[in-house]
Design a protein around this motif. Structure first.
Motif, PDB file in Angstrom:
ATOM      1  N   PRO A 183      98.007  65.253  67.822  1.00  0.00           N
ATOM      2  CA  PRO A 183      98.363  63.854  68.069  1.00  0.00           C
ATOM      3  C   PRO A 183      99.711  63.838  68.778  1.00  0.00           C
ATOM      4  O   PRO A 183     100.171  64.869  69.275  1.00  0.00           O
ATOM      5  CB  PRO A 183      98.482  63.292  66.646  1.00  0.00           C
ATOM      6  N   MET A 200     104.322  62.542  65.027  1.00  0.00           N
ATOM      7  CA  MET A 200     104.256  63.322  63.795  1.00  0.00           C
ATOM      8  C   MET A 200     105.378  64.354  63.796  1.00  0.00           C
ATOM      9  O   MET A 200     105.592  65.035  64.798  1.00  0.00           O
ATOM     10  CB  MET A 200     102.895  64.026  63.714  1.00  0.00           C
ATOM     11  N   GLU A 204     105.792  69.240  60.027  1.00  0.00           N
ATOM     12  CA  GLU A 204     104.620  68.758  59.293  1.00  0.00           C
ATOM     13  C   GLU A 204     103.337  69.099  60.043  1.00  0.00           C
ATOM     14  O   GLU A 204     102.340  69.525  59.438  1.00  0.00           O
ATOM     15  CB  GLU A 204     104.750  67.251  59.092  1.00  0.00           C
ATOM     16  N   PHE A 205     103.356  68.931  61.354  1.00  0.00           N
ATOM     17  CA  PHE A 205     102.186  69.248  62.163  1.00  0.00           C
ATOM     18  C   PHE A 205     101.847  70.729  62.067  1.00  0.00           C
ATOM     19  O   PHE A 205     100.693  71.103  61.823  1.00  0.00           O
ATOM     20  CB  PHE A 205     102.433  68.864  63.620  1.00  0.00           C
ATOM     21  N   GLU A 208     100.351  71.754  58.703  1.00  0.00           N
ATOM     22  CA  GLU A 208      98.961  71.337  58.518  1.00  0.00           C
ATOM     23  C   GLU A 208      98.019  72.159  59.385  1.00  0.00           C
ATOM     24  O   GLU A 208      96.911  72.519  58.954  1.00  0.00           O
ATOM     25  CB  GLU A 208      98.812  69.845  58.832  1.00  0.00           C
ATOM     26  N   GLU A 225      95.099  65.247  60.139  1.00  0.00           N
ATOM     27  CA  GLU A 225      94.619  63.906  59.793  1.00  0.00           C
ATOM     28  C   GLU A 225      95.108  62.857  60.787  1.00  0.00           C
ATOM     29  O   GLU A 225      94.380  61.922  61.123  1.00  0.00           O
ATOM     30  CB  GLU A 225      95.065  63.536  58.375  1.00  0.00           C
ATOM     31  N   ARG A 226      96.323  63.016  61.298  1.00  0.00           N
ATOM     32  CA  ARG A 226      96.914  62.000  62.170  1.00  0.00           C
ATOM     33  C   ARG A 226      96.170  61.861  63.498  1.00  0.00           C
ATOM     34  O   ARG A 226      96.274  60.815  64.148  1.00  0.00           O
ATOM     35  CB  ARG A 226      98.389  62.349  62.448  1.00  0.00           C
ATOM     36  N   VAL A 227      95.440  62.890  63.928  1.00  0.00           N
ATOM     37  CA  VAL A 227      94.759  62.809  65.221  1.00  0.00           C
ATOM     38  C   VAL A 227      93.383  62.154  65.114  1.00  0.00           C
ATOM     39  O   VAL A 227      92.803  61.746  66.124  1.00  0.00           O
ATOM     40  CB  VAL A 227      94.632  64.204  65.875  1.00  0.00           C
TER      41      VAL A 227
END
Length: 254
Positions: A183, A200, A204-205, A208, A225-227
């Motif tokens: 993302p 993000m 954190e990216f 994950e 999850e964000r993408v």
């Protein structure tokens, strides 16, 4: 892709997502070679991060890619993972008659021709390895366009379809194709993105992504999850609303 025991070449890993992913994969027990254009920057990275190796490569140059591939394969014959990380993102305005064509061509050369040439340079060698992976890097914008970056969106959509098709062609071989779909991440890819509240956090990216590689070694797409908001707008049936949200428009695109 297994999380450890690989020899990984990551062109485009001198900063941002590429460098942080390189460091995280090194910490998981992989041999990692980063690639980039600036020799002084590569030397600084290897000095600051013992255990990281470096090879100079300009992914806009076919000759440089061939030379780098030859060097990597010669010096690190166990190389079994290629991550086509190098990319650029430029703002363009196609409503004006001047100024966008050179930027569009540069974007296509870096984001699309670069990965194609890298895969071409390594595919024969990768097929000799007992287990190998090509990790392509697309974007959530391959699925939901950002109005100000048309060529970037287009090249990342092409990378997605290239990944899908290479996976079909390489089925039955030892080479897997995995697509990383970031993302917006807080890096310097475009001015202001590092400070954006929408982006993000990089750490954190990466955490994950590494977790997903470790827990889903057979995944075809690495999706934090964000993408997923961007990735599945059309499947959810709210594509127009997703496009509007990303571009801060009303649902009718005004």
């Amino acid at each position: 892709m297994n999380i450890s025991g690989n020899t990984i070449f990551i062109p485009g890993a001198t900063s941002g997502i590429g460098l942080e992913l390189a460091l995280a994969l090194r910490a998981k027990g992989n041999t990692v070679i980063v690639g980039g254009r600036r020799t002084e920057l590569l030397e600084r990275i290897t000095a600051e991060h013992p255990g990281i190796h470096a090879v100079r490569v300009d992914t806009t140059s076919p000759d440089s890619i061939r030379e780098a591939a030859s060097q990597v394969i010669s010096e690190y014959p166990e190389v079994n993972v290629l991550v086509t990380m190098a990319g650029i993102m430029r703002i363009e305005d196609w409503t004006k008659p001047e100024g966008f064509l050179a930027t569009a061509e540069e974007t296509v050369t870096t984001n699309l021709l670069g990965p194609i040439r890298l895969v071409a340079a390594f595919i024969e060698h990768l097929r000799t390895r007992p287990e190998a992976t090509i990790m392509t890097v697309s974007s959530g914008l391959a699925f939901t366009p950002l109005r100000i970056t048309p060529s970037y969106n287009a090249t990342k959509a092409a990378i997605h379809m290239l990944s899908e098709t290479l996976r079909l062609q390489l089925a039955g071989t030892t080479v897997k194709v995995v697509e990383l779909e970031p993302p917006s991440v807080a890096t310097d890819l475009v001015p202001g993105q590092r400070e954006s509240s929408f982006a993000m956090p990089l750490e954190e990216f990466i955490a994950e992504v590494v977790m997903l590689i470790e827990t889903q070694p057979d995944a075809r797409e690495i999706q934090v999850e964000r993408v997923k908001f961007l990735r599945y707008g059309e499947a959810r049936g709210d594509y127009d609303e997703t496009v509007a949200a990303v571009n801060h428009l009303d649902p009718h695109g005004k």
